[in-house]
Motif scaffolding. Sequence first.
Motif, mmCIF file in Angstrom:
data_model
loop_
_atom_site.group_PDB
_atom_site.id
_atom_site.type_symbol
_atom_site.label_atom_id
_atom_site.label_comp_id
_atom_site.label_asym_id
_atom_site.label_seq_id
_atom_site.Cartn_x
_atom_site.Cartn_y
_atom_site.Cartn_z
ATOM 1 N N THR A 73 -93.198 40.307 17.994
ATOM 2 C CA THR A 73 -93.004 40.649 19.406
ATOM 3 C C THR A 73 -91.526 40.564 19.785
ATOM 4 N N PHE A 74 -90.872 39.497 19.350
ATOM 5 C CA PHE A 74 -89.450 39.323 19.650
ATOM 6 C C PHE A 74 -88.631 40.468 19.070
ATOM 7 N N ILE A 75 -88.924 40.870 17.845
ATOM 8 C CA ILE A 75 -88.196 41.956 17.186
ATOM 9 C C ILE A 75 -88.383 43.270 17.946
ATOM 10 N N GLN A 76 -89.601 43.544 18.392
ATOM 11 C CA GLN A 76 -89.862 44.770 19.148
ATOM 12 C C GLN A 76 -89.109 44.761 20.476
ATOM 13 N N GLU A 77 -89.082 43.606 21.142
ATOM 14 C CA GLU A 77 -88.353 43.491 22.409
ATOM 15 C C GLU A 77 -86.849 43.699 22.192
ATOM 16 N N ILE A 78 -86.305 43.086 21.155
ATOM 17 C CA ILE A 78 -84.878 43.220 20.863
ATOM 18 C C ILE A 78 -84.530 44.670 20.510
ATOM 19 N N GLN A 79 -85.407 45.326 19.747
ATOM 20 C CA GLN A 79 -85.159 46.732 19.376
ATOM 21 C C GLN A 79 -85.084 47.611 20.624
ATOM 22 N N GLY A 80 -86.034 47.430 21.545
ATOM 23 C CA GLY A 80 -86.024 48.206 22.786
ATOM 24 C C GLY A 80 -84.797 47.922 23.626
ATOM 25 N N TRP A 81 -84.452 46.644 23.738
ATOM 26 C CA TRP A 81 -83.285 46.237 24.527
ATOM 27 C C TRP A 81 -81.998 46.797 23.911
ATOM 28 N N THR A 143 -81.283 56.285 15.068
ATOM 29 C CA THR A 143 -81.402 55.969 13.641
ATOM 30 C C THR A 143 -80.589 56.953 12.808
ATOM 31 N N LYS A 144 -80.666 58.224 13.175
ATOM 32 C CA LYS A 144 -79.905 59.260 12.471
ATOM 33 C C LYS A 144 -78.392 59.029 12.601
ATOM 34 N N TRP A 145 -77.977 58.489 13.739
ATOM 35 C CA TRP A 145 -76.562 58.232 13.994
ATOM 36 C C TRP A 145 -76.082 56.918 13.368
ATOM 37 N N GLY A 146 -76.963 56.222 12.646
ATOM 38 C CA GLY A 146 -76.505 55.058 11.888
ATOM 39 C C GLY A 146 -77.144 53.730 12.217
ATOM 40 N N LEU A 147 -77.956 53.635 13.247
ATOM 41 C CA LEU A 147 -78.589 52.366 13.603
ATOM 42 C C LEU A 147 -79.769 52.103 12.684
ATOM 43 N N LYS A 148 -79.826 50.906 12.130
ATOM 44 C CA LYS A 148 -80.977 50.544 11.293
ATOM 45 C C LYS A 148 -82.107 50.066 12.195
ATOM 46 N N ASN A 149 -83.317 50.450 11.854
ATOM 47 C CA ASN A 149 -84.493 50.073 12.624
ATOM 48 C C ASN A 149 -84.829 48.613 12.328
ATOM 49 N N ILE A 150 -84.641 47.744 13.311
ATOM 50 C CA ILE A 150 -84.840 46.310 13.122
ATOM 51 C C ILE A 150 -86.303 46.010 12.802
ATOM 52 N N SER A 151 -87.222 46.710 13.454
ATOM 53 C CA SER A 151 -88.651 46.480 13.216
ATOM 54 C C SER A 151 -89.022 46.791 11.766
ATOM 55 N N ALA A 152 -88.505 47.886 11.237
ATOM 56 C CA ALA A 152 -88.791 48.263 9.845
ATOM 57 C C ALA A 152 -88.181 47.251 8.879
ATOM 58 N N LEU A 153 -86.952 46.801 9.171
ATOM 59 C CA LEU A 153 -86.315 45.789 8.329
ATOM 60 C C LEU A 153 -87.145 44.513 8.305
ATOM 61 N N TYR A 154 -87.618 44.117 9.492
ATOM 62 C CA TYR A 154 -88.425 42.901 9.591
ATOM 63 C C TYR A 154 -89.742 43.036 8.826
ATOM 64 N N GLU A 155 -90.408 44.184 8.988
ATOM 65 C CA GLU A 155 -91.682 44.400 8.285
ATOM 66 C C GLU A 155 -91.490 44.295 6.769
#
Length: 161
Positions: A73-81, A143-155
Motif C-alpha cells: 500500500t505504501f509503495i502504491q501511494e508513493i508511486q502515485g504521489w 516510464t518511457k522517459w526514464g522513471l522506474k516503476n517502484i511497484s514493479a521493483l517492489y514486486e
Amino acid sequence: MQRYFSHFLRIQYSKTDGKVGCRPDKSAKQRFKNKLKKLTSRKRAGTWKQIMTDINRVTVGWINYYGIARMKTFIQEIQGWLNHRLRQIIWKRWKKVKTKYKKLRKYGIGHEDAMRLANSRKGYWRISSAEVLHRAITKEKLTKWGLKNISALYELRYLKG
C-alpha cells in the motif's frame, strides 16, 4: 492480533498470528519521502535525464534495502504521489501558455481541453492533478522517459525475498 516487538535498523518487526513479519519504520518512510521531495523540487535545476537518474538511484536503493518487508500500500501511494510531483515539474518547465498548448496537443489532447488547461491560472500542484494532464502525461510516458516503476521493483524484490 498484531504486536510490534522491535525496531532495528529502521525496520519494525511484528508478530501476527504466530508469524513474524517486518515493515519499514515510520521514520524510514518519512525519510524516503523527504528525499524524493527534495529530488522533485520545482526549483531544482538539471536535465530531465539527471532528475530521473537521481530518483531511480534512490528508489532502487530503498527497495533493495526494505524489499523484504510488507509495504504494498505504501509503495502504491508513493508511486502515485511521485507521478503527481513529476507532472508538476513538467508543467512548470513548460512555462509559457504557447508551449503548454503545443505539448498538450502533441500528447493527444483536443483543442478545447488544451486551451482551457494551458490558459488556467491555477497553481502547479493543482493543475498536475487535472484529468487532462493525466491523459497527456500517463504513467507509461513517465516510464518511457526514464522513471522506474517502484511497484514493479517492489514486486520483483518481495517475491525474491
